[in-house]
Design an enzyme around this catalytic site. Sequence first.
Site, PDB file in Angstrom:
ATOM      1  N   LEU A   1      -9.105  -1.566  -9.559  1.00 35.50           N
ATOM      2  CA  LEU A   1     -10.555  -1.516  -9.737  1.00 35.50           C
ATOM      3  C   LEU A   1     -11.297  -2.340  -8.686  1.00 35.50           C
ATOM      4  CD1 LEU A   1     -12.951  -0.680 -11.520  1.00 35.50           C
ATOM      5  CD2 LEU A   1     -12.548  -2.760 -12.844  1.00 35.50           C
ATOM      6  N   ASP A   2     -12.193  -1.706  -7.949  1.00 34.50           N
ATOM      7  CA  ASP A   2     -13.046  -2.396  -6.978  1.00 34.50           C
ATOM      8  C   ASP A   2     -12.263  -3.084  -5.864  1.00 34.50           C
ATOM      9  OD1 ASP A   2     -15.090  -1.599  -8.670  1.00 34.50           O
ATOM     10  OD2 ASP A   2     -15.184  -3.520  -9.696  1.00 34.50           O
ATOM     11  N   GLU A   3     -11.022  -2.632  -5.644  1.00 30.91           N
ATOM     12  CA  GLU A   3     -10.168  -3.287  -4.650  1.00 30.91           C
ATOM     13  C   GLU A   3      -9.902  -2.390  -3.437  1.00 30.91           C
ATOM     14  OE1 GLU A   3      -9.179  -6.345  -4.712  1.00 30.91           O
ATOM     15  OE2 GLU A   3      -9.120  -7.017  -6.789  1.00 30.91           O
TER      16      GLU A   3
END
Lengths: 278, 278, 278, 278
Positions: free
Chosen positions: C222-224
């Site tokens: 996530l969001d990486e």
Amino acid sequence: MSQYRVLIEANDAKGIVYKVSTVFFNHNLNILSNHEFVDKENNRFFMRSVVDGDVDLTELEQSLNNVLSSDTSIKVIAPKKKNIIIMATKEMHALGDILVRHEAGELEANILAVVSNYDKLESFVSKFDIPYITVSHENLDREEHEDKIIECIQRYDDIDYIVLAKYMRILTPKFVETFEDKIINIHHSFLPAFIGANPYKQAYDRGVKIIGATSHFVNNDLDEGPIIAQEVIHVDHAYSWKDMQRKGKDVEKIVLSRALKLALEDRIFVHANKTVIF
Amino acid sequence: MSQYRVLIEANDAKGIVYKVSTVFFNHNLNILSNHEFVDKENNRFFMRSVVDGDVDLTELEQSLNNVLSSDTSIKVIAPKKKNIIIMATKEMHALGDILVRHEAGELEANILAVVSNYDKLESFVSKFDIPYITVSHENLDREEHEDKIIECIQRYDDIDYIVLAKYMRILTPKFVETFEDKIINIHHSFLPAFIGANPYKQAYDRGVKIIGATSHFVNNDLDEGPIIAQEVIHVDHAYSWKDMQRKGKDVEKIVLSRALKLALEDRIFVHANKTVIF
Amino acid sequence: MSQYRVLIEANDAKGIVYKVSTVFFNHNLNILSNHEFVDKENNRFFMRSVVDGDVDLTELEQSLNNVLSSDTSIKVIAPKKKNIIIMATKEMHALGDILVRHEAGELEANILAVVSNYDKLESFVSKFDIPYITVSHENLDREEHEDKIIECIQRYDDIDYIVLAKYMRILTPKFVETFEDKIINIHHSFLPAFIGANPYKQAYDRGVKIIGATSHFVNNDLDEGPIIAQEVIHVDHAYSWKDMQRKGKDVEKIVLSRALKLALEDRIFVHANKTVIF
Amino acid sequence: MSQYRVLIEANDAKGIVYKVSTVFFNHNLNILSNHEFVDKENNRFFMRSVVDGDVDLTELEQSLNNVLSSDTSIKVIAPKKKNIIIMATKEMHALGDILVRHEAGELEANILAVVSNYDKLESFVSKFDIPYITVSHENLDREEHEDKIIECIQRYDDIDYIVLAKYMRILTPKFVETFEDKIINIHHSFLPAFIGANPYKQAYDRGVKIIGATSHFVNNDLDEGPIIAQEVIHVDHAYSWKDMQRKGKDVEKIVLSRALKLALEDRIFVHANKTVIF
């Protein structure tokens, strides 16, 4: 005729502005500037006025005390140079920016001394006729080292701010408590991104397109104190982390000096781990 | 309980804040936000307060009138949607930004109509169920053309603002006077650089490293009206002027919409060809 | 005469530029623009050239293959509109920005459909004559819901990118793998600060002076994923988190559209979870 | 093993990249970085490569000369400290920024001397062990004054750049010609806005919301030389022109130092009164 900065902080209530402006009016004071803010979430009122007129500081403070509720924080300040200590390690840019501004008369500050854990910056600081105190951390544990620094600092009276101009060691809670609300740091990232060591390397590894710097008051949680100022610059894939570090220095020094200036001009309120800045 | 925006402008004098806050206090009003500014050069005082409480608009205005000197401009405004006309030529970005914001409910505005000298944007505007009026300038001299536009616009009552969303024709003094202080323009440069036609070509020719956009009220001197908002972006040698134009659109639309929003929220004072924005 | 974008990625070695430019020269091609970058840390070479001349795409690709080592990634692309699917939830700004740009002819893209878990944006999208597919998540577990979306999307052929224009649900690894390297997201913070839910609330609570937005490719963390573009704006103590959210929308939409444009123009390489952008 | 910067400028023609990269390949050189740009409007080609390998500077230059057309400008530069003279008047910020960077080892430069028309900065500059030469303009006409400065400067050999760090006098064409293409200035506005005297006052009077600074090479037309770098900051109605001046200093010094760094690293081409910067 005197000029004063009046700082008021209280739980919000109807009539504070009315009461304060009545006091100013009755003392025949000129309002040069006036800022108010209500933090609705915390029901907290902040006000900073600059007034001038023919009144005594203590008298004005007393008058405000008379009309405002007892839980109000009231400060009436006559502008004067504040006393600061700068702490640094090996880097020259942030320290140098403050020293040059000081030399140019830009800062309302007396720089009492520069304290460092290395002697690397000594000859540089000496140019400016400011005492340089090396307190090496070699062969000392963290507390012993800090005790020596605290001792050095406390030889000076009336210290208003301790400015960490890239001081690269973590401070213990004891140090922070000793100089509570007085320590201003520059962290080389746009906090809360990249807390901790080597934020440029972290930023490089994450592949960000923006890097930044954050000046904040120091409390016991590393890099978690109230933020005063932040600034960023754009980078791209061609930047190594060393390039980021080099480029980042420009932001670091500007942001730290900006934060220091805000503090010296009594423009910062701290509440609920945040700053209100007028 | 009602919420009002109170706008006060006057020659600066001791006691205005005191008088206004006394009125608020006596009417038992809550101050939600409060901004003041003194333009020392022009000795001019500006204040915008948002208050709420159980008071009638006319009554509040009357009370303020009673205590403030007769040369004071006092406006008490109950927030409501303002009526706007948009003028455009052939470009979609600034117009589209306003239409989408309007659709999303972001703007305190009724868009009464879009007026253009071309029909190019008609099918686009029609999607949004907003009247589109083409007033071609073909075979008309400037004044005849504008007279037709003025006639179109004046069919609508109570127009608050005319927004020039890249309307690419110069307005005559007559037009400007007809809608005095109501016309908001976006100019595609950081004024006062690159006044006049094709500012991106001018910027390219000059070899600037930054381009920008400026939203301003329109007065009779081309691109000389009071500036409301400005924004810039970085460019480099690799940008053709067409690239600058393309990239510039993002700034233009954001700046125009920002300026419009400030106007709709009654945040702008105009004095001495400058704006004070709270 | 044809124009091609040539994208080359390989382990760095002496002579790649020489070999590629020899091929261009032998085919009598004009180099319109040329960018190279060596990621020294990963010993990785990237090159994007735009060439025009009288050569066949397959032939050019073959010639490059003949001289470059077998582990080289070579893409010769004739510019054409790419096929995209947009996913959204309830917010109009980022979606609307793409739709208006598409309408204005700014994007090299066919928008095949908008997919949402709510019907809220249906009437808005319909204005633009683009299919709107509501796939409600009600009464479905995450995988069931996504399976239905995947089915919808896969009815379309040759999808180049899936653009998450504020699609507010977390995607499963299955979804991400199905459309590997094709999903572009906008996250409403300057990542890696404020990963996860409600970043504006997080930013407000932390008291930051800058907020931002990040467009990135989506991978399983996530969001990486690899960051494509970031932008920020300044805020202060007077911003509630709702104000931040409102103001942040302007950055979100500009950043997402900018990232999309870079992807459509074949300007992005992804390597080691970072982007190289020419 | 040596490292060289190779700068090539020529009328654009097919095959330049091919020819240059062939030379690099034949000399077994490693390309560390490579930038090219074609100015289509002027049909002009620019290239900057950093190469390393076991080759002699003269030999490499000769090889390039052999393959490139005779109208090509070819420079092969072995990185070394350049010689600079700084000129200043009374302000410390831009000068100080360069001196501190120099002290910190950030600049590839020897500062030979600081020349000023006042002695105000002498004690400051002396701290850094750099010669300070006061050439008062009192009782001298402009040309007499400049002749004395030119004489001072020409006592030094091999001057690469003359940096005007807020030197507040207009230079004559004679001075500019004497040091053609070598003079770098900082102008305290985002040129071409506010050419001439007191740009902050001009900016204040115009009511702009953004102020800036521009570093440029000096040619005979005041403030009209090729722009190297620009930067801006936001201001508002509350800024007096003195506030703008104060705030502007931070931008001025950063922009001038950035431009100087670009020059010292041989990253700037000048053509048609513009810069190409790699």
